[in-house]
Design an enzyme around this catalytic site. Sequence first.
Site, PDB file in Angstrom:
ATOM      1  N   SER A   1     -18.269  42.259  35.077  1.00  0.00           N
ATOM      2  CA  SER A   1     -18.609  43.305  36.031  1.00  0.00           C
ATOM      3  C   SER A   1     -18.451  44.682  35.399  1.00  0.00           C
ATOM      4  O   SER A   1     -19.138  45.009  34.435  1.00  0.00           O
ATOM      5  CB  SER A   1     -17.751  43.137  37.289  1.00  0.00           C
ATOM      6  OG  SER A   1     -18.258  43.902  38.359  1.00  0.00           O
TER       7      SER A   1
ATOM      8  N   ASP B   1     -26.355  37.814  43.483  1.00  0.00           N
ATOM      9  CA  ASP B   1     -25.636  39.013  43.073  1.00  0.00           C
ATOM     10  C   ASP B   1     -26.665  40.108  42.819  1.00  0.00           C
ATOM     11  O   ASP B   1     -27.619  39.895  42.066  1.00  0.00           O
ATOM     12  CB  ASP B   1     -24.850  38.709  41.791  1.00  0.00           C
ATOM     13  CG  ASP B   1     -24.015  39.868  41.270  1.00  0.00           C
ATOM     14  OD1 ASP B   1     -24.192  41.014  41.734  1.00  0.00           O
ATOM     15  OD2 ASP B   1     -23.179  39.631  40.375  1.00  0.00           O
TER      16      ASP B   1
ATOM     17  N   HIS C   1     -21.013  37.062  42.785  1.00  0.00           N
ATOM     18  CA  HIS C   1     -20.213  37.974  41.984  1.00  0.00           C
ATOM     19  C   HIS C   1     -18.726  37.654  42.142  1.00  0.00           C
ATOM     20  O   HIS C   1     -18.258  37.346  43.232  1.00  0.00           O
ATOM     21  CB  HIS C   1     -20.474  39.418  42.441  1.00  0.00           C
ATOM     22  CG  HIS C   1     -20.009  40.448  41.470  1.00  0.00           C
ATOM     23  ND1 HIS C   1     -20.777  40.837  40.394  1.00  0.00           N
ATOM     24  CD2 HIS C   1     -18.859  41.158  41.388  1.00  0.00           C
ATOM     25  CE1 HIS C   1     -20.122  41.755  39.707  1.00  0.00           C
ATOM     26  NE2 HIS C   1     -18.947  41.965  40.291  1.00  0.00           N
TER      27      HIS C   1
END
Length: 313
Positions: free
Chosen positions: A156, A250, A280
Amino acid sequence: MTDYKTLIDAETWAFIEKTNSYYPPDTIDYTIEEQRAVYDRMCREFFAGYPQGVTAETTAAAAPTNSISIRIYRNAAPNNAATVLYLHGGGFILGGLDSHDDVCAELCARTGFDVVSLDYRLAPEHLHPAAFDDAMDAFEWAAETYDCAIVLCGDSAGGNLCAAVSHATRGHKKKPIGQVLIYPSLGGDHSRGSYVTHAEAPMLTARDLDFYKHIRTGGVDRTGDITLYPLADADFANLPPTVLITAECDPLSSDGEAYRDRVVAAGGHATWFEEPGLVHGYLRARHMVGRARTSFTRIVEAVSVLGRGDWIW
């Protein structure tokens, strides 16, 4: 409307529901302090412990402008071919050495490589480019400290930092040997692809992304800043071999595809895996969801292969 009831299996829904019980979907409406407390508690609930043979030392690495906190994971049966610099996720406002502690320990156990996790500075106390500067300092420290190749790995926000470091160190005498980017945020086009199709995905929404960007930048328009948005770079040549692994459900998934395409178009090595039905943050699901377990094995293999200086894709 995307039908998540058909895309997401029962195991993954159970993970989503468990996550939401600790970290509700409206958490971004809390204060930053409250968000951090909620996130840290959630991470503790998912903590899986250390595999046998892995030890960790929390210390400080001297940087040009400040001292940065790191945690070094070592394997009782080390593989000295490479060292992994791991950069954690958390929207640039959450997380630290504890949030991804067990992930780093398992990565160390399964690759044999030392893993160095960085506690980079967080927004809003430290706006961009503070986290990027810390990531660069950590890379410089690792490159000087270890007599082996450096593999970048991050999820991320951490994937964003890894890519930014890779772009910035192409002329380095010891540039990264490879990078593994796990559902990274790379600054893609918000008007198309997964940003639209999965704008309301479980675990991460387009609204969340706008919030994190605003907090990280202090609301300043930084369009074109490649240290913030790696996809804004006009030059994708001479980047390290790259493995991108994203979740289908996501809004960030298209960033993986776009980054892969640009590296390959520039003559480099890059491959992209979109994990079907995952969301995610699924790293925390690797012990309770079969698809996440399979993906984590893919991540471990990618780090291992790149650390050996190989390319198999």
